[in-house]
Design a protein around this motif. Structure first.
Motif, PDB file in Angstrom:
ATOM      1  N   ILE A   1     -91.042  18.407 -69.687  1.00  0.00           N
ATOM      2  CA  ILE A   1     -90.957  17.314 -69.050  1.00  0.00           C
ATOM      3  C   ILE A   1     -92.526  16.932 -68.981  1.00  0.00           C
ATOM      4  O   ILE A   1     -93.240  17.442 -68.261  1.00  0.00           O
ATOM      5  CB  ILE A   1     -90.330  17.399 -67.567  1.00  0.00           C
ATOM      6  N   GLY A   2     -92.765  15.528 -69.461  1.00  0.00           N
ATOM      7  CA  GLY A   2     -93.969  15.141 -69.300  1.00  0.00           C
ATOM      8  C   GLY A   2     -94.083  14.156 -67.870  1.00  0.00           C
ATOM      9  O   GLY A   2     -92.778  13.695 -67.683  1.00  0.00           O
ATOM     10  N   ALA A   3     -95.161  14.197 -67.239  1.00  0.00           N
ATOM     11  CA  ALA A   3     -95.210  13.517 -66.014  1.00  0.00           C
ATOM     12  C   ALA A   3     -96.235  12.760 -65.840  1.00  0.00           C
ATOM     13  O   ALA A   3     -97.417  13.073 -65.305  1.00  0.00           O
ATOM     14  CB  ALA A   3     -95.098  14.661 -64.732  1.00  0.00           C
ATOM     15  N   ALA A   4     -96.201  11.738 -66.615  1.00  0.00           N
ATOM     16  CA  ALA A   4     -97.320  10.808 -66.916  1.00  0.00           C
ATOM     17  C   ALA A   4     -97.745   9.831 -65.433  1.00  0.00           C
ATOM     18  O   ALA A   4     -98.859   9.440 -65.043  1.00  0.00           O
ATOM     19  CB  ALA A   4     -97.520   9.888 -67.724  1.00  0.00           C
TER      20      ALA A   4
ATOM     21  N   GLY B   1     -87.873  11.269 -61.289  1.00  0.00           N
ATOM     22  CA  GLY B   1     -86.421  10.811 -61.443  1.00  0.00           C
ATOM     23  C   GLY B   1     -85.944  11.745 -62.537  1.00  0.00           C
ATOM     24  O   GLY B   1     -84.689  12.119 -62.614  1.00  0.00           O
ATOM     25  N   ARG B   2     -86.678  12.485 -63.504  1.00  0.00           N
ATOM     26  CA  ARG B   2     -86.123  13.259 -64.437  1.00  0.00           C
ATOM     27  C   ARG B   2     -85.663  14.537 -63.647  1.00  0.00           C
ATOM     28  O   ARG B   2     -85.101  15.565 -64.388  1.00  0.00           O
ATOM     29  CB  ARG B   2     -87.160  13.471 -65.682  1.00  0.00           C
ATOM     30  N   LEU B   3     -86.189  15.068 -62.437  1.00  0.00           N
ATOM     31  CA  LEU B   3     -86.067  16.141 -62.028  1.00  0.00           C
ATOM     32  C   LEU B   3     -84.757  16.068 -61.075  1.00  0.00           C
ATOM     33  O   LEU B   3     -84.146  17.047 -60.568  1.00  0.00           O
ATOM     34  CB  LEU B   3     -87.126  16.731 -61.042  1.00  0.00           C
ATOM     35  N   ARG B   4     -84.349  14.874 -60.782  1.00  0.00           N
ATOM     36  CA  ARG B   4     -83.234  14.900 -59.385  1.00  0.00           C
ATOM     37  C   ARG B   4     -82.042  15.338 -60.242  1.00  0.00           C
ATOM     38  O   ARG B   4     -81.767  15.099 -61.246  1.00  0.00           O
ATOM     39  CB  ARG B   4     -83.292  13.156 -59.187  1.00  0.00           C
ATOM     40  N   GLY B   5     -81.285  16.122 -59.195  1.00  0.00           N
ATOM     41  CA  GLY B   5     -79.987  16.685 -59.630  1.00  0.00           C
ATOM     42  C   GLY B   5     -80.112  18.062 -60.199  1.00  0.00           C
ATOM     43  O   GLY B   5     -79.070  18.611 -60.267  1.00  0.00           O
ATOM     44  N   LEU B   6     -81.250  18.394 -60.849  1.00  0.00           N
ATOM     45  CA  LEU B   6     -81.050  19.737 -61.686  1.00  0.00           C
ATOM     46  C   LEU B   6     -81.478  20.919 -60.477  1.00  0.00           C
ATOM     47  O   LEU B   6     -82.155  20.730 -59.221  1.00  0.00           O
ATOM     48  CB  LEU B   6     -82.147  19.863 -62.538  1.00  0.00           C
TER      49      LEU B   6
ATOM     50  N   GLY C   1     -95.612  13.152 -56.050  1.00  0.00           N
ATOM     51  CA  GLY C   1     -94.272  13.225 -55.747  1.00  0.00           C
ATOM     52  C   GLY C   1     -93.529  13.982 -56.930  1.00  0.00           C
ATOM     53  O   GLY C   1     -92.560  14.779 -56.429  1.00  0.00           O
ATOM     54  N   PHE C   2     -93.974  14.017 -57.954  1.00  0.00           N
ATOM     55  CA  PHE C   2     -93.466  14.764 -59.153  1.00  0.00           C
ATOM     56  C   PHE C   2     -93.500  16.252 -58.746  1.00  0.00           C
ATOM     57  O   PHE C   2     -92.438  17.066 -58.659  1.00  0.00           O
ATOM     58  CB  PHE C   2     -93.979  14.787 -60.347  1.00  0.00           C
ATOM     59  N   TRP C   3     -94.617  16.862 -58.290  1.00  0.00           N
ATOM     60  CA  TRP C   3     -94.920  18.188 -57.753  1.00  0.00           C
ATOM     61  C   TRP C   3     -93.926  18.728 -56.416  1.00  0.00           C
ATOM     62  O   TRP C   3     -93.447  19.680 -56.628  1.00  0.00           O
ATOM     63  CB  TRP C   3     -96.387  18.575 -57.459  1.00  0.00           C
ATOM     64  N   THR C   4     -94.039  17.736 -55.794  1.00  0.00           N
ATOM     65  CA  THR C   4     -93.014  17.805 -54.550  1.00  0.00           C
ATOM     66  C   THR C   4     -91.616  17.938 -54.987  1.00  0.00           C
ATOM     67  O   THR C   4     -90.763  18.806 -54.591  1.00  0.00           O
ATOM     68  CB  THR C   4     -93.231  16.908 -53.557  1.00  0.00           C
ATOM     69  N   GLN C   5     -91.114  17.258 -55.684  1.00  0.00           N
ATOM     70  CA  GLN C   5     -89.904  17.211 -56.066  1.00  0.00           C
ATOM     71  C   GLN C   5     -89.427  18.348 -56.909  1.00  0.00           C
ATOM     72  O   GLN C   5     -88.238  19.110 -56.875  1.00  0.00           O
ATOM     73  CB  GLN C   5     -89.541  15.876 -56.983  1.00  0.00           C
ATOM     74  N   LEU C   6     -90.242  18.749 -57.835  1.00  0.00           N
ATOM     75  CA  LEU C   6     -90.237  20.192 -58.606  1.00  0.00           C
ATOM     76  C   LEU C   6     -90.169  21.237 -57.729  1.00  0.00           C
ATOM     77  O   LEU C   6     -89.200  21.943 -57.921  1.00  0.00           O
ATOM     78  CB  LEU C   6     -91.484  20.309 -59.605  1.00  0.00           C
ATOM     79  N   LEU C   7     -90.892  21.287 -56.497  1.00  0.00           N
ATOM     80  CA  LEU C   7     -90.541  22.545 -55.565  1.00  0.00           C
ATOM     81  C   LEU C   7     -89.398  22.417 -54.870  1.00  0.00           C
ATOM     82  O   LEU C   7     -88.719  23.672 -54.681  1.00  0.00           O
ATOM     83  CB  LEU C   7     -91.786  22.338 -54.655  1.00  0.00           C
ATOM     84  N   ALA C   8     -88.892  21.114 -54.936  1.00  0.00           N
ATOM     85  CA  ALA C   8     -87.493  21.270 -54.185  1.00  0.00           C
ATOM     86  C   ALA C   8     -86.446  21.457 -54.991  1.00  0.00           C
ATOM     87  O   ALA C   8     -85.438  22.067 -54.620  1.00  0.00           O
ATOM     88  CB  ALA C   8     -87.323  19.641 -53.687  1.00  0.00           C
ATOM     89  N   ARG C   9     -86.662  21.615 -56.242  1.00  0.00           N
ATOM     90  CA  ARG C   9     -85.544  21.689 -57.347  1.00  0.00           C
ATOM     91  C   ARG C   9     -85.804  23.182 -57.738  1.00  0.00           C
ATOM     92  O   ARG C   9     -84.780  23.785 -58.224  1.00  0.00           O
ATOM     93  CB  ARG C   9     -85.645  21.272 -58.809  1.00  0.00           C
ATOM     94  N   LEU C  10     -86.700  24.107 -57.184  1.00  0.00           N
ATOM     95  CA  LEU C  10     -86.666  25.452 -57.475  1.00  0.00           C
ATOM     96  C   LEU C  10     -85.917  25.895 -56.291  1.00  0.00           C
ATOM     97  O   LEU C  10     -86.648  26.774 -55.270  1.00  0.00           O
ATOM     98  CB  LEU C  10     -88.120  25.981 -57.383  1.00  0.00           C
TER      99      LEU C  10
END
Length: 422
Positions: free
Chosen positions: A106-109, A115-120, A136-145
């Protein structure tokens, strides 16, 4: 498949690989210091041990940086021996295979990548160049782990000492399930002394401290390159001999910032306090009258009556509102940008200007306030117009009162500020 004793790893690298068992694991430090090899080795071991549930993700600034910084090293037999045969990736593809497991790239520019992390649901993630991905991407990624035992592994070069990764995570490692390892150039045993010497010679000043020593300091190109939090930030204020003025950078859609400047009993200038309103973050815009009332309430709460109120000269309607509301000494701020920067720079360099640690917006902006390289290439000196609201408010207050404090400077700084304020 992988004999660690035969790999050219330092003791620090080996220790980090074996201890990367926290929820968040971060390798940070200088360029070519060995942090990437150690982190990738820890990641591959984690892939081999991963259970069947949850996704495995590799994130970076772009697919191209992921390919360059992750898959090119993994495919190098000199670094990873026989393991490199078990890493398969087609350039441009958004998936890869490592040890038979599918890995999603996943590229996070920008913030849209969130949005690419939501739901996984993920069990393992690797983040390359973590300071370059949006918070925000980092925070969402942690939530998905969210699977049991899920882990994040990340590498980064140092950035601003006020970067969200430093302030929100590295500085709070003792509060979080987080382990971090700091690497310097000399920690990489595979580099020849000649190469280390050559690379060290390519960097000078604060940039050398960041890229060679791995320090989280202000990089070259910073407008206030003399800024040093350990020297310029205070947690306690002396009694104020005078409250010289409030500098106000007016904003409606952009943040509104006000900085109170005082002259302490010790003969030094202090950014005493700050009031900010970010309408985008608060989802609420304020009128001129509301801003005026809020500034008055802030000053009243401090028990402060400044001698002057210096306003962004372009904010004509707000200037009129402050005058009608009888704020003290309402005046247009001196807005000669370069001259104002010289005034602030001279005061900082001389140790005359200090900032109270409650001025959160100002402390966040000062380290990253930088010259515009495009303008520099054209022979112009112009700061980048971004994240500059509190620094502008500070400049208004400092430069507009320079005639009141320039005599406090050492002799070698005195003429510079006199010329700038003239």
């Amino acid at each position: 498949m992988l004999d660690l004793d035969r790999l050219p790893l330092s003791r620090k690298q080996l220790l980090s690989v074996g201890r990367a068992t926290a929820r968040i694991n971060i390798w940070h430090g200088s360029v070519r210091s060995g942090k990437t090899v150690a982190s990738l080795l820890a990641f591959v071991i984690a892939v081999a041990a991963a259970g069947p549930s949850g996704l495995i993700i590799i994130c970076g600034r772009s697919l191209q940086t992921i390919e360059r910084n992750v898959f090119e090293p993994l495919a190098d037999p000199a670094l990873f021996g026989p393991l490199s045969k078990h890493v398969h990736h087609t350039r441009g593809a958004t998936t890869a295979t490592i040890l038979g497991r599918t890995v999603h790239l996943i590229g996070a520019a920008d913030t849209r990548a969130e949005g690419r992390l939501r739901g996984l649901t993920a069990q393992l993630a690797y983040v390359d160049e973590a300071t370059l991905v949006p918070e925000g991407f980092w925070t969402q990624l942690l939530a998905r782990l969210s699977t049991p035992g899920a882990r994040l592994l990340a590498t980064t070069n140092p950035d601003s000492p006020r970067h969200w990764l430093k302030v929100g995570y590295l500085d709070r490692a003792h509060e979080l399930d987080l382990r971090a390892w700091h690497f310097k150039l000399r920690d990489n045993p595979s580099l020849s002394p000649a190469y280390v010497a050559a690379l060290s010679a390519e960097y000078v000043g604060l940039w050398r401290r960041r890229m060679i020593d791995g320090a989280w300091v202000v990089a070259e190109g910073a407008v206030y390159d003399m800024w040093d939090e350990s020297r310029h930030v205070v947690t306690e204020l002396p009694p104020m001999r005078r409250l010289l003025g409030v500098g106000i950078d007016y904003g409606t859609t952009n943040p509104f910032a006000a900085i109170l400047l005082g002259l302490g009993a010790d003969g030094r200038l202090y950014a005493v306090s700050e009031w900010r309103h970010d309408s985008r973050a608060a989802h609420r815009q304020m009128t001129d009258a509301q801003y005026s009332q809020a500034v008055r309430a802030w000053l009243d709460g401090l028990g402060a009556e400044p001698e002057w109120t210096f306003v962004d000269p372009s904010a004509a309607s707000f200037h009129r509102q402050l005058w009608e509301d009888r704020h003290p000494g309402v005046a247009k701020a001196k807005n000669e940008v370069l001259d104002g920067i010289r005034s602030v720079s001279s005061a900082l360099a001389a140790g005359l200007l200090l900032v109270h640690d409650s001025c959160a917006g100002l402390l966040a902006e000062l380290p990253g306030y930088s010259w515009d390289p495009t303008a520099t290439a054209q022979g112009e000196d112009r700061p980048i117009k971004a994240n500059d609201h509190s620094v502008d408010a500070l400049r208004y207050a400092v430069h507009s009162t320079a005639h009141e404090w320039r005599h406090l400077l050492p002799a070698d700084h005195h003429q510079e500020v006199s010329d700038a304020a003239a």
